[in-house]
Design an enzyme around this catalytic site. Structure first.
Site, PDB file in Angstrom:
ATOM      1  N   ARG A  27       0.801  -1.188   0.000  1.00  0.00           N
ATOM      2  CA  ARG A  27       0.000   0.000   0.000  1.00  0.00           C
ATOM      3  C   ARG A  27       0.849   1.258   0.000  1.00  0.00           C
ATOM      4  O   ARG A  27       0.379   2.348  -0.298  1.00  0.00           O
ATOM      5  CB  ARG A  27      -0.862  -0.013   1.273  1.00  0.00           C
ATOM      6  CG  ARG A  27      -2.021  -0.987   1.172  1.00  0.00           C
ATOM      7  CD  ARG A  27      -2.774  -1.081   2.483  1.00  0.00           C
ATOM      8  NE  ARG A  27      -2.322  -2.260   3.208  1.00  0.00           N
ATOM      9  CZ  ARG A  27      -2.770  -2.586   4.416  1.00  0.00           C
ATOM     10  NH1 ARG A  27      -3.600  -1.806   5.065  1.00  0.00           N
ATOM     11  NH2 ARG A  27      -2.363  -3.693   5.007  1.00  0.00           N
ATOM     12  N   GLY A  28       2.103   1.118   0.349  1.00  0.00           N
ATOM     13  CA  GLY A  28       2.949   2.278   0.646  1.00  0.00           C
ATOM     14  C   GLY A  28       3.148   3.279  -0.471  1.00  0.00           C
ATOM     15  O   GLY A  28       3.496   4.429  -0.220  1.00  0.00           O
TER      16      GLY A  28
ATOM     17  N   GLU B 219       7.523   2.038  -6.212  1.00  0.00           N
ATOM     18  CA  GLU B 219       7.619   1.512  -4.842  1.00  0.00           C
ATOM     19  C   GLU B 219       7.907   2.658  -3.874  1.00  0.00           C
ATOM     20  O   GLU B 219       8.502   3.673  -4.255  1.00  0.00           O
ATOM     21  CB  GLU B 219       8.742   0.453  -4.813  1.00  0.00           C
ATOM     22  CG  GLU B 219       9.195  -0.046  -3.469  1.00  0.00           C
ATOM     23  CD  GLU B 219       8.152  -0.825  -2.669  1.00  0.00           C
ATOM     24  OE1 GLU B 219       7.007  -0.358  -2.609  1.00  0.00           O
ATOM     25  OE2 GLU B 219       8.497  -1.861  -2.083  1.00  0.00           O
ATOM     26  N   ASP B 220       7.494   2.510  -2.638  1.00  0.00           N
ATOM     27  CA  ASP B 220       7.748   3.567  -1.657  1.00  0.00           C
ATOM     28  C   ASP B 220       9.202   3.555  -1.190  1.00  0.00           C
ATOM     29  O   ASP B 220       9.877   4.569  -1.194  1.00  0.00           O
ATOM     30  CB  ASP B 220       6.783   3.465  -0.459  1.00  0.00           C
ATOM     31  CG  ASP B 220       6.812   2.110   0.237  1.00  0.00           C
ATOM     32  OD1 ASP B 220       7.471   1.174  -0.265  1.00  0.00           O
ATOM     33  OD2 ASP B 220       6.169   1.983   1.297  1.00  0.00           O
TER      34      ASP B 220
ATOM     35  N   ASP C  44      14.421  -1.425   1.027  1.00  0.00           N
ATOM     36  CA  ASP C  44      15.147  -1.626   2.285  1.00  0.00           C
ATOM     37  C   ASP C  44      16.099  -2.815   2.086  1.00  0.00           C
ATOM     38  O   ASP C  44      17.185  -2.644   1.554  1.00  0.00           O
ATOM     39  CB  ASP C  44      14.084  -1.852   3.369  1.00  0.00           C
ATOM     40  CG  ASP C  44      14.640  -1.969   4.769  1.00  0.00           C
ATOM     41  OD1 ASP C  44      15.606  -1.265   5.077  1.00  0.00           O
ATOM     42  OD2 ASP C  44      14.109  -2.764   5.553  1.00  0.00           O
TER      43      ASP C  44
ATOM     44  N   LYS D 235      17.332   2.670   1.152  1.00  0.00           N
ATOM     45  CA  LYS D 235      18.266   2.527   2.279  1.00  0.00           C
ATOM     46  C   LYS D 235      19.348   1.535   1.861  1.00  0.00           C
ATOM     47  O   LYS D 235      19.263   0.356   2.180  1.00  0.00           O
ATOM     48  CB  LYS D 235      17.526   1.962   3.501  1.00  0.00           C
ATOM     49  CG  LYS D 235      16.521   2.885   4.133  1.00  0.00           C
ATOM     50  CD  LYS D 235      16.061   2.304   5.473  1.00  0.00           C
ATOM     51  CE  LYS D 235      14.596   2.065   5.502  1.00  0.00           C
ATOM     52  NZ  LYS D 235      14.111   1.456   6.741  1.00  0.00           N
TER      53      LYS D 235
ATOM     54  N   PHE E 271      13.980   4.092  10.559  1.00  0.00           N
ATOM     55  CA  PHE E 271      12.622   3.686  10.250  1.00  0.00           C
ATOM     56  C   PHE E 271      11.810   4.944   9.980  1.00  0.00           C
ATOM     57  O   PHE E 271      11.704   5.823  10.831  1.00  0.00           O
ATOM     58  CB  PHE E 271      12.001   2.865  11.384  1.00  0.00           C
ATOM     59  CG  PHE E 271      10.796   2.103  10.920  1.00  0.00           C
ATOM     60  CD1 PHE E 271      10.942   0.894  10.255  1.00  0.00           C
ATOM     61  CD2 PHE E 271       9.524   2.610  11.105  1.00  0.00           C
ATOM     62  CE1 PHE E 271       9.842   0.197   9.787  1.00  0.00           C
ATOM     63  CE2 PHE E 271       8.407   1.920  10.634  1.00  0.00           C
ATOM     64  CZ  PHE E 271       8.561   0.708   9.981  1.00  0.00           C
TER      65      PHE E 271
ATOM     66  N   ASP F 208       3.891   3.629   6.400  1.00  0.00           N
ATOM     67  CA  ASP F 208       3.284   3.476   7.733  1.00  0.00           C
ATOM     68  C   ASP F 208       4.223   2.867   8.760  1.00  0.00           C
ATOM     69  O   ASP F 208       5.239   2.243   8.421  1.00  0.00           O
ATOM     70  CB  ASP F 208       2.063   2.548   7.638  1.00  0.00           C
ATOM     71  CG  ASP F 208       2.473   1.091   7.479  1.00  0.00           C
ATOM     72  OD1 ASP F 208       3.207   0.791   6.505  1.00  0.00           O
ATOM     73  OD2 ASP F 208       2.120   0.263   8.340  1.00  0.00           O
TER      74      ASP F 208
ATOM     75  N   ARG G  58       0.489   7.158   7.554  1.00  0.00           N
ATOM     76  CA  ARG G  58       0.575   7.209   6.085  1.00  0.00           C
ATOM     77  C   ARG G  58       0.173   8.588   5.562  1.00  0.00           C
ATOM     78  O   ARG G  58       0.585   9.001   4.486  1.00  0.00           O
ATOM     79  CB  ARG G  58      -0.362   6.173   5.443  1.00  0.00           C
ATOM     80  CG  ARG G  58       0.055   4.733   5.635  1.00  0.00           C
ATOM     81  CD  ARG G  58      -0.753   3.842   4.708  1.00  0.00           C
ATOM     82  NE  ARG G  58      -0.732   2.448   5.096  1.00  0.00           N
ATOM     83  CZ  ARG G  58       0.176   1.572   4.699  1.00  0.00           C
ATOM     84  NH1 ARG G  58       1.163   1.947   3.914  1.00  0.00           N
ATOM     85  NH2 ARG G  58       0.104   0.318   5.080  1.00  0.00           N
TER      86      ARG G  58
HETATM   87  P1  IMP Z   1      12.316  -4.692   1.621  1.00  0.00           P
HETATM   88  O1  IMP Z   1      11.678  -5.942   1.055  1.00  0.00           O
HETATM   89  O2  IMP Z   1      13.098  -4.999   2.871  1.00  0.00           O
HETATM   90  O3  IMP Z   1      13.109  -3.910   0.625  1.00  0.00           O
HETATM   91  O4  IMP Z   1      11.158  -3.815   2.171  1.00  0.00           O
HETATM   92  C1  IMP Z   1      10.312  -3.139   1.398  1.00  0.00           C
HETATM   93  C2  IMP Z   1       9.040  -2.801   2.143  1.00  0.00           C
HETATM   94  O5  IMP Z   1       9.219  -2.752   3.553  1.00  0.00           O
HETATM   95  C3  IMP Z   1       8.578  -1.438   1.752  1.00  0.00           C
HETATM   96  O6  IMP Z   1       7.695  -1.499   0.673  1.00  0.00           O
HETATM   97  C4  IMP Z   1       7.883  -0.957   3.003  1.00  0.00           C
HETATM   98  O7  IMP Z   1       6.541  -1.392   2.977  1.00  0.00           O
HETATM   99  C5  IMP Z   1       8.583  -1.650   4.113  1.00  0.00           C
HETATM  100  N1  IMP Z   1       9.587  -0.766   4.740  1.00  0.00           N
HETATM  101  C6  IMP Z   1      10.923  -0.756   4.575  1.00  0.00           C
HETATM  102  N2  IMP Z   1      11.515   0.199   5.287  1.00  0.00           N
HETATM  103  C7  IMP Z   1      10.517   0.834   5.947  1.00  0.00           C
HETATM  104  C8  IMP Z   1      10.489   1.956   6.850  1.00  0.00           C
HETATM  105  O8  IMP Z   1      11.502   2.578   7.195  1.00  0.00           O
HETATM  106  N3  IMP Z   1       9.254   2.321   7.289  1.00  0.00           N
HETATM  107  C9  IMP Z   1       8.099   1.686   6.938  1.00  0.00           C
HETATM  108  N4  IMP Z   1       8.097   0.649   6.098  1.00  0.00           N
HETATM  109  C10 IMP Z   1       9.289   0.233   5.598  1.00  0.00           C
END
Ligand code: IMP
Length: 181
Positions: free
Chosen positions: A45-46, A101-102, A105, A133, A154, A161, A167
């Protein structure tokens, strides 16, 4: 588990986000200048606020679709195992596609979604993430366009969120816990 008290420190202002999106949209429009109708895919949803602002800056024919992947649930830890909770409505074979994508990470989520969509044989498949990140990366992946690189913090706001809250903040803020000593 009771929520730990926290405050949110502003990290990226709404104005800075808007300015960056203007630049990014120009780059995207140039990259897809020869495309008949671009399919812009928001990762739920981000990304819902980011995609809304981004497409309104894109002066070209587009179609919008959404896909939802499992992510953090209500916590702060990446699940690593990515599942598709809601798939695209439309077929993308032979189409030009931009995934929005938002935040990237560990990289697992967007990497998984891009591999899945690539298997459907789009003509071109690119990705854009508002935030990145890099220090947290666990897989060799980077989006084609990134809004801002941020440190290992974070963050919330602008669609992102913490436990389904915040959000609707217009800026990106950093969560800082304020546990009593
Ligand atoms: P990844 O799979 O670890 O790259 O994570 C991606 C998803 O994790 C993003 O689409 C977010 O929904 C969530 N996410 C990663 N970092 C944060 C953060 O700092 N705050 C909130 N959600 C996060």
């Amino acid at each position: 588990m009771p929520e730990r008290p926290y405050v949110i420190d502003e990290m990226i202002s709404a104005k800075a986000i808007a300015a960056r999106i203007e630049t990014l949209s120009r780059e995207i429009a140039a990259a897809f200048a020869d495309t008949d109708k671009l399919v812009v895919v928001g990762l739920l949803r981000g990304s819902f606020i980011f995609i809304a602002d981004l497409v309104r800056e894109l002066d070209m024919a587009i179609e919008v679709d959404f896909i939802e992947a499992s992510s953090y649930g209500d916590g702060m830890q990446s699940s690593r195992e990515v599942r598709i909770l809601k798939d695209l409505r439309g077929a993308i074979e032979g189409r030009d596609v931009l995934v929005v994508e938002d935040i990237v990470d560990t990289g697992h989520t967007l990497n998984h979604v891009m591999r899945l969509l690539r298997s459907r044989k789009p003509a071109r498949l690119k990705s854009i993430a508002l935030l990145d990140k890099p220090s947290r990366r666990e897989v060799d992946f980077s989006a084609d366009w990134t809004g801002f690189e941020i440190p290992d913090a974070f963050v919330v706001g602008y669609g992102i969120d913490y436990a389904q809250r915040n959000r609707n903040l217009p800026h990106i803020g950093k969560v800082r816990f304020v546990d009593p000593a």
